[in-house]
Design a protein around this motif. Sequence first.
Motif, PDB file in Angstrom:
ATOM      1  N   UNK A 404       0.846  -1.189   0.000  1.00 43.22           N
ATOM      2  CA  UNK A 404       0.000   0.000   0.000  1.00 43.22           C
ATOM      3  C   UNK A 404       0.885   1.244   0.000  1.00 43.22           C
ATOM      4  N   UNK A 405       0.586   2.187  -0.906  1.00 44.09           N
ATOM      5  CA  UNK A 405       1.322   3.451  -0.920  1.00 44.09           C
ATOM      6  C   UNK A 405       0.286   4.567  -0.910  1.00 44.09           C
ATOM      7  N   UNK A 406       0.359   5.431   0.103  1.00 50.00           N
ATOM      8  CA  UNK A 406      -0.598   6.539   0.248  1.00 50.00           C
ATOM      9  C   UNK A 406      -2.051   6.061   0.120  1.00 50.00           C
ATOM     10  N   UNK A 407      -2.333   4.941   0.775  1.00 48.63           N
ATOM     11  CA  UNK A 407      -3.708   4.450   0.818  1.00 48.63           C
ATOM     12  C   UNK A 407      -4.125   3.664  -0.425  1.00 48.63           C
ATOM     13  N   UNK A 408      -3.249   3.544  -1.436  1.00 46.52           N
ATOM     14  CA  UNK A 408      -3.627   2.819  -2.648  1.00 46.52           C
ATOM     15  C   UNK A 408      -2.856   1.491  -2.721  1.00 46.52           C
ATOM     16  N   UNK A 409      -3.552   0.429  -3.138  1.00 47.46           N
ATOM     17  CA  UNK A 409      -2.915  -0.889  -3.195  1.00 47.46           C
ATOM     18  C   UNK A 409      -2.258  -1.107  -4.560  1.00 47.46           C
ATOM     19  N   UNK A 410      -1.026  -1.642  -4.556  1.00 45.43           N
ATOM     20  CA  UNK A 410      -0.299  -1.949  -5.788  1.00 45.43           C
ATOM     21  C   UNK A 410       0.092  -3.423  -5.740  1.00 45.43           C
ATOM     22  N   UNK A 411      -0.289  -4.197  -6.766  1.00 47.06           N
ATOM     23  CA  UNK A 411       0.036  -5.622  -6.797  1.00 47.06           C
ATOM     24  C   UNK A 411       1.151  -5.854  -7.820  1.00 47.06           C
ATOM     25  N   UNK A 412       2.167  -6.630  -7.399  1.00 50.26           N
ATOM     26  CA  UNK A 412       3.354  -6.865  -8.231  1.00 50.26           C
ATOM     27  C   UNK A 412       3.602  -8.377  -8.278  1.00 50.26           C
ATOM     28  N   UNK A 413       3.890  -8.956  -9.469  1.00 53.11           N
ATOM     29  CA  UNK A 413       4.275 -10.374  -9.494  1.00 53.11           C
ATOM     30  C   UNK A 413       5.570 -10.559  -8.708  1.00 53.11           C
ATOM     31  N   UNK A 414       5.618 -11.610  -7.877  1.00 54.51           N
ATOM     32  CA  UNK A 414       6.788 -11.811  -7.001  1.00 54.51           C
ATOM     33  C   UNK A 414       8.060 -11.924  -7.829  1.00 54.51           C
ATOM     34  N   UNK A 415       7.965 -12.537  -9.035  1.00 53.87           N
ATOM     35  CA  UNK A 415       9.198 -12.727  -9.817  1.00 53.87           C
ATOM     36  C   UNK A 415       9.819 -11.392 -10.237  1.00 53.87           C
ATOM     37  N   UNK A 416       8.986 -10.317 -10.285  1.00 55.43           N
ATOM     38  CA  UNK A 416       9.536  -8.998 -10.656  1.00 55.43           C
ATOM     39  C   UNK A 416      10.213  -8.307  -9.464  1.00 55.43           C
ATOM     40  N   UNK A 417      10.081  -8.881  -8.263  1.00 50.13           N
ATOM     41  CA  UNK A 417      10.672  -8.237  -7.068  1.00 50.13           C
ATOM     42  C   UNK A 417      12.069  -8.771  -6.785  1.00 50.13           C
ATOM     43  N   UNK A 418      12.454  -9.866  -7.426  1.00 47.31           N
ATOM     44  CA  UNK A 418      13.733 -10.549  -7.170  1.00 47.31           C
ATOM     45  C   UNK A 418      13.918 -10.793  -5.669  1.00 47.31           C
ATOM     46  N   UNK A 419      12.861 -11.327  -5.048  1.00 50.41           N
ATOM     47  CA  UNK A 419      12.907 -11.620  -3.606  1.00 50.41           C
ATOM     48  C   UNK A 419      13.871 -12.772  -3.328  1.00 50.41           C
ATOM     49  N   UNK A 420      14.729 -12.623  -2.323  1.00 53.12           N
ATOM     50  CA  UNK A 420      15.590 -13.737  -1.906  1.00 53.12           C
ATOM     51  C   UNK A 420      15.909 -13.588  -0.420  1.00 53.12           C
ATOM     52  N   UNK A 421      16.367 -14.662   0.183  1.00 51.86           N
ATOM     53  CA  UNK A 421      16.778 -14.608   1.599  1.00 51.86           C
ATOM     54  C   UNK A 421      18.267 -14.908   1.653  1.00 51.86           C
ATOM     55  N   UNK A 422      19.046 -13.880   2.084  1.00 52.33           N
ATOM     56  CA  UNK A 422      20.507 -14.066   2.133  1.00 52.33           C
ATOM     57  C   UNK A 422      20.928 -14.420   3.558  1.00 52.33           C
TER      58      UNK A 422
END
Length: 578
Positions: A404-422
Amino acid sequence: MSEGERLTELAKRRGFYFPAAGAYGGAAGFWTYGPQGAALKSNVEDAWRDRFVLQEGHQEISAPDVMPEAVFEASGHLDGFDDMIIECGECGATHRADHIVEDNTDIEEAESLPNEDVMDIIADHDIACPSCNASLAGEPVDNFNLMFATNIGPGTSSPGYLRPETAQGIFVEFPQLSEYARNQLPFGVAQIGKAYRNEISPRKSLVRVREFTQAELEHFVDPEEDEPPLADVEDVTLPLYSGESQQAADGGVEQLTVGEAVDEGVVTSDWVAYYLGVARDWYERIGIDMDRFRFRQHLPGELAHYAADCWDAEAEIDGDWIEITGFAYRGDYDLQKHAEHSGEDYTVFKQYDEPVTVERPTVDPDMSYLGPEFGGDAQSVADALEALAERDPEAFEGEDVTVEVDGEAYTVPVEETDFSVETVTENGEHVRPHVVEPSFGVGRLIYTMLAHAYTEDEVDGEERTYLDLPPEQAPTTVGVFPLMDKDGMAEYAREIASALREAGHSVTYDDSGAIGRRYRRQDEIGTPYCVTVDYESVEEDTVTVRERDSTEQKRVSIDGLAETIARLTEGETTFDDL
Ligand code: GAP
């Protein structure tokens, strides 16, 4: 005559304090300390320094009275350090709106009410202007900022303010002060100095003034690890007037030890409880009457913008309770604000005993996807993803993640976030200290000490006034009098006065008027001992020492007189034991 009126009369007549610049009509809220007052003030400050700085192992600094606007923008004083003001439409006098309400209704702590409510109460009770008696109903209640503004250097490009509390001079210098403390928490920094507030209605001589001295301690602690030495004060009994008692119909002051107050959760912060215990014994040491004293907890609406929990030490004078000290748990509010506004580091790096291995979730969002997708909000979405990864890594377990940014919801595919646990190895962490703050008003302490010390009795059928100040605090320790100015008595008395001064005592030499009058003069300024030189003194090297409270006299040898006076003032011996 009220206690306050007779005190103001005595204070002026005997040189404790009087309104400043009287030759030009003066200015309300400014007072000059005379010779006795200045000496008393310096003794109180020394006693405070002894207990809250030296005995606690803290450091003392001295910061400027004037500081640039940015300091007070960060601290919140520029926007929020206001009192409620009401102006009389008839005579133009200005008054503190909450005080007018408290003076004319049963409402206490009206400053915690919103301005509109205060305006309504003034109208409902048809409260009149204290200056001209015209009705104040319908007059607006506004905010008035209490800081004195000035310009630093010529022109107006560099606004500055007289500090409204000494505390900011400590907070703003935290990065430097932390270095001096070798970046080891906990550490305390104290300051005794002037503070300035452009009070709407100064009143009760030293109680509400526009320039006053504060003695403040800012104790920086690690909120996760540091604990106060509660065992040192756990048996000290505190007269506590909690928020709950204030709101209960039959609530009153409860006598609880520090240990009980903590165990029962009446005082929620152990650090605040510790300083209440330390302070309670210190107030007694400087002569505040413990039967006219309490600690009152702030009600929720009354808390300052920075405080999480706050207790005031209050003393009773003329039936009113006067706040003499505030004890606040300020959390990390001040350091956080200065960090945000200055961009400097207001943390301490805490080294671990052993390096630790931790799993650290990270994201590296693909901006070539976020940009076209979210336009101007892309960077905010990226920041929100980073914060979410740290806070709630499980949110990245599905195909999409929503922020949520300034009260608005934004949905992003996880693969575009390059999420990882180091897996990373860390040697320590940055900790933003929390602050515990006992903040004393020196003028109010002095006013209370004098009011509580003021005593009237009868000696030899004559009325007498004396101040039963503790000897350690009394502005003058010894009065030295020759019985008469003949047969060598004056010379002998002068020599004794010099010897006592050389030994570090504060001495008044007085050879004018009858001996009884000289005793009365010293009684009225609280001098605990008077030494009189008579015929026998010159012949036998002895003097009489008179004790203020009992008016008893004892003949003692002049050998060791200075040490005897020192032992008496320090409480190592009693007058009876002489
Ligand atoms: N740093 C925290 C702070 O300044 P405060 O309760 O506003 O807290 C602390 O002030 C103490 O300073 C008070 O308990 C009181 O003794 C003294 N004080 C505040 N305003 C004053 C005034 N206008 N005149 C005299 N003393 C004042």
